[in-house]
Structures are given as C-alpha cells and as structure tokens.
Design an enzyme around this catalytic site. Sequence first.
Site, PDB file in Angstrom:
ATOM      1  N   ARG A   1      -8.917  -5.972   8.977  1.00 52.41           N
ATOM      2  CA  ARG A   1      -8.316  -6.422   7.714  1.00 52.41           C
ATOM      3  C   ARG A   1      -9.094  -7.616   7.163  1.00 52.41           C
ATOM      4  NH1 ARG A   1      -3.138 -10.169   8.806  1.00 52.41           N
ATOM      5  NH2 ARG A   1      -3.648 -10.871  10.892  1.00 52.41           N
TER       6      ARG A   1
ATOM      7  N   LYS B   1      -9.735 -12.579   4.502  1.00 54.94           N
ATOM      8  CA  LYS B   1      -8.826 -12.015   5.519  1.00 54.94           C
ATOM      9  C   LYS B   1      -7.614 -11.440   4.790  1.00 54.94           C
ATOM     10  CE  LYS B   1      -6.349 -13.563   9.693  1.00 54.94           C
ATOM     11  NZ  LYS B   1      -6.257 -14.640  10.670  1.00 54.94           N
TER      12      LYS B   1
ATOM     13  N   GLY C   1      -4.535  -3.114   6.739  1.00 50.74           N
ATOM     14  CA  GLY C   1      -5.625  -4.000   6.308  1.00 50.74           C
ATOM     15  C   GLY C   1      -5.162  -5.203   5.501  1.00 50.74           C
TER      16      GLY C   1
ATOM     17  N   ARG D   1     -11.563 -17.489   4.566  1.00 55.03           N
ATOM     18  CA  ARG D   1     -11.827 -18.239   5.799  1.00 55.03           C
ATOM     19  C   ARG D   1     -13.309 -18.592   5.884  1.00 55.03           C
ATOM     20  NH1 ARG D   1      -9.596 -15.879  11.406  1.00 55.03           N
ATOM     21  NH2 ARG D   1     -11.056 -14.163  11.119  1.00 55.03           N
TER      22      ARG D   1
ATOM     23  N   ASP E   1     -11.388 -11.209  21.854  1.00 51.89           N
ATOM     24  CA  ASP E   1     -11.824 -11.051  20.456  1.00 51.89           C
ATOM     25  C   ASP E   1     -11.476 -12.295  19.640  1.00 51.89           C
ATOM     26  OD1 ASP E   1      -9.194  -9.811  21.112  1.00 51.89           O
ATOM     27  OD2 ASP E   1      -8.975  -9.766  18.933  1.00 51.89           O
ATOM     28  N   ASN E   2     -10.674 -13.177  20.222  1.00 50.66           N
ATOM     29  CA  ASN E   2     -10.298 -14.394  19.496  1.00 50.66           C
ATOM     30  C   ASN E   2     -11.003 -15.627  20.049  1.00 50.66           C
ATOM     31  OD1 ASN E   2      -8.634 -12.942  17.853  1.00 50.66           O
ATOM     32  ND2 ASN E   2      -6.778 -13.327  19.036  1.00 50.66           N
TER      33      ASN E   2
ATOM     34  N   ASP F   1      -8.338 -17.790  14.684  1.00 50.14           N
ATOM     35  CA  ASP F   1      -7.204 -16.877  14.713  1.00 50.14           C
ATOM     36  C   ASP F   1      -5.887 -17.589  14.984  1.00 50.14           C
ATOM     37  OD1 ASP F   1      -6.510 -14.291  14.115  1.00 50.14           O
ATOM     38  OD2 ASP F   1      -8.270 -13.565  15.190  1.00 50.14           O
TER      39      ASP F   1
HETATM   40  P1  AMP Z   1      -5.549 -10.343  15.521  1.00 47.29           P
HETATM   41  O1  AMP Z   1      -4.247 -10.135  16.215  1.00 47.29           O
HETATM   42  O2  AMP Z   1      -5.434 -10.917  14.135  1.00 47.29           O
HETATM   43  O3  AMP Z   1      -6.555 -11.047  16.355  1.00 47.29           O
HETATM   44  O4  AMP Z   1      -6.124  -8.878  15.271  1.00 47.29           O
HETATM   45  C1  AMP Z   1      -6.471  -8.005  16.304  1.00 47.29           C
HETATM   46  C2  AMP Z   1      -7.090  -6.761  15.733  1.00 47.29           C
HETATM   47  O5  AMP Z   1      -6.158  -6.066  14.913  1.00 47.29           O
HETATM   48  C3  AMP Z   1      -8.299  -7.017  14.835  1.00 47.29           C
HETATM   49  O6  AMP Z   1      -9.184  -5.931  15.009  1.00 47.29           O
HETATM   50  C4  AMP Z   1      -7.704  -7.004  13.458  1.00 47.29           C
HETATM   51  O7  AMP Z   1      -8.651  -6.709  12.479  1.00 47.29           O
HETATM   52  C5  AMP Z   1      -6.669  -5.912  13.594  1.00 47.29           C
HETATM   53  N1  AMP Z   1      -5.563  -6.061  12.638  1.00 47.29           N
HETATM   54  C6  AMP Z   1      -4.623  -7.019  12.611  1.00 47.29           C
HETATM   55  N2  AMP Z   1      -3.764  -6.807  11.583  1.00 47.29           N
HETATM   56  C7  AMP Z   1      -4.184  -5.708  10.933  1.00 47.29           C
HETATM   57  C8  AMP Z   1      -3.718  -4.979   9.795  1.00 47.29           C
HETATM   58  N3  AMP Z   1      -2.645  -5.350   9.102  1.00 47.29           N
HETATM   59  N4  AMP Z   1      -4.428  -3.885   9.438  1.00 47.29           N
HETATM   60  C9  AMP Z   1      -5.505  -3.499  10.113  1.00 47.29           C
HETATM   61  N5  AMP Z   1      -5.984  -4.106  11.194  1.00 47.29           N
HETATM   62  C10 AMP Z   1      -5.326  -5.212  11.605  1.00 47.29           C
HETATM   63 MG    MG Z   2      -8.349 -11.727  16.081  1.00 52.58          MG
END
Ligand code: AMP
Ligand code: MG
EC number: 2.7.7.-
Length: 484
Positions: A90, A110, A123, A173, A249-250, A259
């Site tokens: 996203r 973002k 997304g 960001r 990933d964070n 994040d």
């Molecule tokens: P995060 O929890 O923000 O670190 O996200 C973990 C993964 O989930 C990353 O690959 C993000 O891009 C994906 N992600 C989080 N929220 C969404 C969303 N609403 N739509 C698509 N992908 C998402």
């Molecule tokens: Mg993340």
Amino acid sequence: MNPSIRLENTYLTLPEEFYTAQLPSKVPSPNLVKWNSTLAKELGLDSDFFQSKEGVLVLSGNQVLEDTTPIAEAYAGHQFGYFTMLGDGRAVLLGEIVTKDEERYDIQLKGSGRTPYSRGGDGKATLGPMLREYIISEGMKGLGIPSTRSLAVLTTGETILRETTLPGAILVRVAKSHIRVGTFQFANQFLDTEELKALADYTIKRHYKEIFEKEEKYRHFLHEVVKKQAKLIAGWQLVGFIHGVMNTDNMVISGETIDYGPCAFMDTYHPETVFSSIDTEGRYAYQNQPKMASWDLARLAEALVPLLHDNMEKAIEIAQEEINQFSNLYLTFWYDGMRKKLGLFHENEMDEDLIRALLGLMVKYEADYTNTFRDLTLNQTTQPNLISSTEYQQWLDLWQDRRKQQEESLDDSRKLMESVNPTVIPRNHRVEEALERAVTNQDYSAMDSLVSVLQNPYDYENLNDYYVTPPGETACGYRTFCGT
Ligand code: AMP
Ligand code: MG
C-alpha cells in the site's frame, strides 16, 4: 508545473526483480491536512508549491512529476516469526530527493492504492493511523532518535471499510531508504547470489560508503548494521518507546525507526509492557526489544551468508561472530545512556547496581518512567508512591553521593540530565485526544500543539504540565492496533 524539485530513482539500477513500476491510484478529492514545513525546508522543498492545488495533486499521487518512475519495492519478512513474501502493498516510492548537503531521501506515499504486492489488501490507509504516524515519528525526531519522517498527510475523499467506515488518507513518508532486513531475505530466498550482491553493494554505497573499498566489506556491512541497530534500540529503551511490531520487514538497514503501527510510549514502568492488540504472546514487549532486534539481525546475517565467505561453514561462523556482538554493543549504549540520565559522566563499577536498583523500585512503586527521570533532573519527587518510600529515599542518598564524587559540578550533572531526560513524550492519552479531535471534528489544533511541544522535549525552561501529566487509572490496558 514547476515544483523546482528533481526526483531521482537510483533504486531502478537494481535488478528488476527488486521492484515493480507502479503509479499511485488516483483519489477523488485530495485535501492536504498536515504539511511539515520544517521538514520541507530541510529537504529544500518549496512549501508554497506543495500547499497549492497543483502541489496537492503531486502529494496525493493524482499527478506524477515529469521524468519520474514511481515503484513499489519487493521484500519479504518474518512476521511474528513466520516467513512471508510481502512488498509495498500500500505504498509507492515516488523517487529520491538529494538535499544540498548531498543527503538522499526516499519520498514515499503510504496508502496510495493497490500494487502487485497487496495480496488481499485494498492498498489504502485511514486518517487516524496516518496522523498517529505523523505525531510519533516527529516526536521521535524531537527526542533525537533516528526515524523516518512525515512530510504530509492528505485525506483522499474516499471512505475506507475497516471494522467501521473511516476516512481515507495518504502519508507522505520521508526515509533514508526503505531497504529492510526483509529486502535481503527476499534476495536470498528468491533470487541469485549475483542479485543479492547487487543489493548489498547498492546498500553499502547508499548507507555505509566508507566501507565500500574495504576487504571483507560484507562482513563490515553486517557489523555496521548490527551496531546501528544496537544504538537505535538502546535509544528506544531509554525513552520507553515500544515499537510493537519488530518484524524483519520493519527493520531498515539505515538504522531509522520505521512503521509506526501499534507503537506507544510506556507510562508506568514495567518491563513486560505490551500495547499491541495483536501481540498476544508479548513477543515484542518492552523488555524483549533488544532480544528481538538481535533475532531480526540474525535473519539478516543468514541472508548475507552467501557473500560472507566462499566456504559456507566459514561464512556461518562469521555471521555468528557478528551477531554475537549485538548484546555487548547494546548494553554499552544502554549503560552509557542510563548513566547520562542519572547525570553521571564516567563509568564506575557501582553503576550497574545503582541503575538496576532504581528500575526495581520503579516497578515496585509503579512509577511513571519519564517522570521519574524528569523528577530526578528537577530535584523533586512528584510521584505519590515514591514520596512515601524509604527505600527510594535511601536510593536518592546513594545516588547523590555518587554524583558528588564526580569532578564535574552538580550543575553540569543537571545539564547533562536535562539533555537526555525528556520532559514530554507523545503520551498515549494526549495522542488519542489529538487524533479524536482531528478525525471526528476536523479540528487540528490539539495535534498542532502536541507536535509543536514534541519538537523540544528537552526544554526545561518552558515546563508544560498538560503534556507531562500521566493518564489516570482509566488508561490502564491501553491498546494499539496495526495501522491498516
Ligand atoms: P505493516 O503491518 O504496515 O508493516 O505491513 C505489512 C505488510 O502488509 C506490507 O507488505 C504492507 O504493504 C502490507 N499491507 C498493510 N496494509 C495493507 C493494505 N491495506 N493493503 C495492502 N497491503 C497492506
Ligand atoms: Mg511494515
């Protein structure tokens, strides 16, 4: 359109598996609700342009600057211990800006719509969590802790379906880069050694260029990343910051905090504090953060093994040696920071006991973490449980004796304490209050005041009780949610 900025995209020099060209989705009715003019100035951006109608088209992704190629980055990661293919699901990287000091920063949107990495997601992002990221990331910057920054928040005019319907938003960001431990895991798992090498070389040139010409440069690289993370996590611990979702990933290779989903600052000191509603096992509890950082770094080390030595066994040995250093590096940064918090200039073998004893009393008497150190700095005791404790009075005597034994004056000691003990942090109840007013009433005044106070957390000249007071009993059990 002349925004007088030029975006580069050196990430496109990497093998094409590392990204997908991706335009941000168009949004119906973009509206700029927060603009960080201080950061804009640091980046050399023209605030007048970006606050204009044309500028908002760029910030919302409705219009892409000429000669740019927005991309979504590919990465993988261990989420709560489980390996998954992820990627910018996203977010879209508009490009990189180079400041007049030759610093390169990613400009990322973002919440800008679906990408090939979105899996089941829409997304999108919603307003509350994006404003929350803005407040806390700018708060971290104020505290002097490396962090991604927030340049702007826009509402999109869309309604996003979560548990209820919420206003859609985009956060702009700014980061030194978005290269994560998970980017290396992606390369190791799904690509060839040549591609992994290309990523490592690119990353070294971007973030650790002083080691590029060294022998065993990949080992040095791992060493530097480990050191940077040890310092970062010590910084978090010292201010009571709980990230909440330290998945691989964070964790970014540049050493910035990234994040801001379920993160929060601790009020009452307790090592087991967890705020995130999804962290049911307490994997990312306050006291586990150093251990989890080391775990994440071990995943980076594993991913780098093919580059560390031609002989696999030897490579694993090198990886292990470097990871083993995390704990000592971390403790050195942490003790150093704790000594400063107590106004102590030099090491003494008694320090460990002195520090541990204080923390023990803080747990026992349910003391507020920030205010305990603030009180010590101001030579006062405001916390009811500590006031009536003889143990604490005895500890204070020991501490004052230790301070007086130093060559440096008590005045200098106090100044040292003022420079590291924040008087204000983004307290959960104040953050919630600011968000509530912004999201429900479109009233940004509380958020503006909070952000402005958080820019100078070490200002002992203008003490502000409103932001210092911890929440009452009702705030126990404060819960945070991932920012989806
Ligand atoms: P995060 O929890 O923000 O670190 O996200 C973990 C993964 O989930 C990353 O690959 C993000 O891009 C994906 N992600 C989080 N929220 C969404 C969303 N609403 N739509 C698509 N992908 C998402
Ligand atoms: Mg993340």
